[in-house]
Design a protein around this motif. Structure first.
Motif, mmCIF file in Angstrom:
data_model
loop_
_atom_site.group_PDB
_atom_site.id
_atom_site.type_symbol
_atom_site.label_atom_id
_atom_site.label_comp_id
_atom_site.label_asym_id
_atom_site.label_seq_id
_atom_site.Cartn_x
_atom_site.Cartn_y
_atom_site.Cartn_z
ATOM 1 N N ALA A 46 0.840 -1.194 0.000
ATOM 2 C CA ALA A 46 0.000 0.000 0.000
ATOM 3 C C ALA A 46 0.878 1.248 0.000
ATOM 4 O O ALA A 46 1.918 1.288 0.668
ATOM 5 C CB ALA A 46 -0.902 0.008 1.228
ATOM 6 N N THR A 47 0.469 2.246 -0.744
ATOM 7 C CA THR A 47 1.201 3.500 -0.801
ATOM 8 C C THR A 47 1.335 4.106 0.585
ATOM 9 O O THR A 47 2.370 4.677 0.935
ATOM 10 C CB THR A 47 0.483 4.489 -1.736
ATOM 11 N N ARG A 48 0.320 3.931 1.386
ATOM 12 C CA ARG A 48 0.344 4.454 2.755
ATOM 13 C C ARG A 48 1.493 3.843 3.554
ATOM 14 O O ARG A 48 2.160 4.524 4.314
ATOM 15 C CB ARG A 48 -0.991 4.151 3.426
ATOM 16 N N ASP A 49 1.730 2.542 3.369
ATOM 17 C CA ASP A 49 2.805 1.865 4.095
ATOM 18 C C ASP A 49 4.179 2.325 3.630
ATOM 19 O O ASP A 49 5.055 2.609 4.444
ATOM 20 C CB ASP A 49 2.696 0.349 3.945
ATOM 21 N N THR A 50 4.381 2.393 2.323
ATOM 22 C CA THR A 50 5.689 2.828 1.817
ATOM 23 C C THR A 50 5.947 4.288 2.192
ATOM 24 O O THR A 50 7.069 4.649 2.535
ATOM 25 C CB THR A 50 5.820 2.632 0.295
ATOM 26 N N GLY A 51 4.914 5.098 2.177
ATOM 27 C CA GLY A 51 5.053 6.498 2.583
ATOM 28 C C GLY A 51 5.380 6.636 4.057
ATOM 29 O O GLY A 51 6.170 7.494 4.451
ATOM 30 N N ALA A 52 4.771 5.781 4.873
ATOM 31 C CA ALA A 52 5.050 5.806 6.312
ATOM 32 C C ALA A 52 6.508 5.456 6.586
ATOM 33 O O ALA A 52 7.167 6.095 7.415
ATOM 34 C CB ALA A 52 4.127 4.841 7.048
ATOM 35 N N ILE A 53 7.014 4.457 5.875
ATOM 36 C CA ILE A 53 8.416 4.067 6.056
ATOM 37 C C ILE A 53 9.326 5.236 5.679
ATOM 38 O O ILE A 53 10.218 5.613 6.447
ATOM 39 C CB ILE A 53 8.760 2.815 5.219
ATOM 40 N N GLY A 54 9.104 5.832 4.519
ATOM 41 C CA GLY A 54 9.928 6.953 4.077
ATOM 42 C C GLY A 54 9.833 8.150 4.998
ATOM 43 O O GLY A 54 10.842 8.780 5.328
ATOM 44 N N GLY A 55 8.636 8.459 5.444
ATOM 45 C CA GLY A 55 8.440 9.595 6.347
ATOM 46 C C GLY A 55 9.151 9.420 7.674
ATOM 47 O O GLY A 55 9.791 10.346 8.183
ATOM 48 N N HIS A 56 9.064 8.213 8.234
ATOM 49 C CA HIS A 56 9.745 7.947 9.497
ATOM 50 C C HIS A 56 11.262 7.923 9.329
ATOM 51 O O HIS A 56 11.997 8.316 10.226
ATOM 52 C CB HIS A 56 9.242 6.640 10.111
ATOM 53 N N MET A 57 11.729 7.464 8.162
ATOM 54 C CA MET A 57 13.168 7.495 7.894
ATOM 55 C C MET A 57 13.665 8.941 7.882
ATOM 56 O O MET A 57 14.701 9.245 8.484
ATOM 57 C CB MET A 57 13.485 6.833 6.549
ATOM 58 N N VAL A 58 12.934 9.826 7.232
ATOM 59 C CA VAL A 58 13.333 11.233 7.164
ATOM 60 C C VAL A 58 13.341 11.845 8.559
ATOM 61 O O VAL A 58 14.286 12.546 8.937
ATOM 62 C CB VAL A 58 12.415 12.029 6.206
ATOM 63 N N ARG A 59 12.312 11.571 9.340
ATOM 64 C CA ARG A 59 12.271 12.102 10.704
ATOM 65 C C ARG A 59 13.486 11.646 11.507
ATOM 66 O O ARG A 59 14.107 12.414 12.230
ATOM 67 C CB ARG A 59 10.997 11.656 11.421
ATOM 68 N N ARG A 60 13.805 10.353 11.383
ATOM 69 C CA ARG A 60 14.942 9.796 12.121
ATOM 70 C C ARG A 60 16.249 10.426 11.648
ATOM 71 O O ARG A 60 17.101 10.766 12.457
ATOM 72 C CB ARG A 60 14.974 8.290 11.918
ATOM 73 N N LEU A 61 16.419 10.606 10.336
ATOM 74 C CA LEU A 61 17.642 11.211 9.809
ATOM 75 C C LEU A 61 17.787 12.667 10.244
ATOM 76 O O LEU A 61 18.886 13.122 10.569
ATOM 77 C CB LEU A 61 17.679 11.094 8.285
ATOM 78 N N VAL A 62 16.682 13.404 10.273
ATOM 79 C CA VAL A 62 16.721 14.789 10.740
ATOM 80 C C VAL A 62 17.096 14.825 12.215
ATOM 81 O O VAL A 62 17.925 15.645 12.645
ATOM 82 C CB VAL A 62 15.372 15.503 10.482
ATOM 83 N N GLN A 63 16.531 13.930 13.005
ATOM 84 C CA GLN A 63 16.843 13.871 14.428
ATOM 85 C C GLN A 63 18.331 13.587 14.641
ATOM 86 O O GLN A 63 18.987 14.232 15.455
ATOM 87 C CB GLN A 63 16.003 12.794 15.097
ATOM 88 N N ILE A 64 18.875 12.638 13.892
ATOM 89 C CA ILE A 64 20.288 12.292 14.001
ATOM 90 C C ILE A 64 21.156 13.492 13.627
ATOM 91 O O ILE A 64 22.120 13.819 14.322
ATOM 92 C CB ILE A 64 20.620 11.072 13.113
ATOM 93 N N ALA A 65 20.815 14.170 12.537
ATOM 94 C CA ALA A 65 21.586 15.335 12.092
ATOM 95 C C ALA A 65 21.532 16.452 13.135
ATOM 96 O O ALA A 65 22.558 17.080 13.435
ATOM 97 C CB ALA A 65 21.053 15.835 10.753
ATOM 98 N N GLU A 66 20.361 16.705 13.707
ATOM 99 C CA GLU A 66 20.242 17.741 14.730
ATOM 100 C C GLU A 66 21.111 17.425 15.933
ATOM 101 O O GLU A 66 21.770 18.305 16.489
ATOM 102 C CB GLU A 66 18.783 17.900 15.163
ATOM 103 N N GLN A 67 21.117 16.163 16.342
ATOM 104 C CA GLN A 67 21.921 15.774 17.495
ATOM 105 C C GLN A 67 23.414 15.888 17.202
ATOM 106 O O GLN A 67 24.183 16.331 18.052
ATOM 107 C CB GLN A 67 21.562 14.356 17.930
ATOM 108 N N GLN A 68 23.811 15.539 15.997
ATOM 109 C CA GLN A 68 25.220 15.653 15.631
ATOM 110 C C GLN A 68 25.647 17.112 15.543
ATOM 111 O O GLN A 68 26.740 17.470 15.950
ATOM 112 C CB GLN A 68 25.499 14.924 14.323
#
Length: 79
Positions: A46-68
């Motif tokens: 489902a597009t909703r599932d693939t979008g959720a994965i991508g969205g959460h990946m971006v959130r996690r990457l932004v969080q990591i970058a902010e912490q670094q």
């Protein structure tokens, strides 16, 4: 599209990051309870599932970058 092909024109700038991003994708999917197809074909997901994965990946990457950037190392992450 054939199995394993992607329409994305995005290119990874740091090639060594490819495996880390792939691992992150699987970690996020597992956290969300979404099963990624073993054959690599996402056409039946489902597009909703693939979008959720991508969205959460971006959130996690932004969080990591902010912490670094702030000088705080996130103890549980390897990125």
């Amino acid at each position: 599209m054939a199995s394993g092909q992607s329409r994305s024109s995005n290119q990874i700038v740091v090639q060594q990051a490819s495996s880390a991003l792939e691992q992150l994708k699987y970690e996020v999917a597992q956290e969300l309870g979404i099963q990624i197809p073993q054959d690599g074909y996402y056409g039946y997901m489902a597009t909703r599932d693939t979008g959720a994965i991508g969205g959460h990946m971006v959130r996690r990457l932004v969080q990591i970058a902010e912490q670094q950037l702030s000088g705080n190392q996130f103890s549980g992450n390897r990125f």
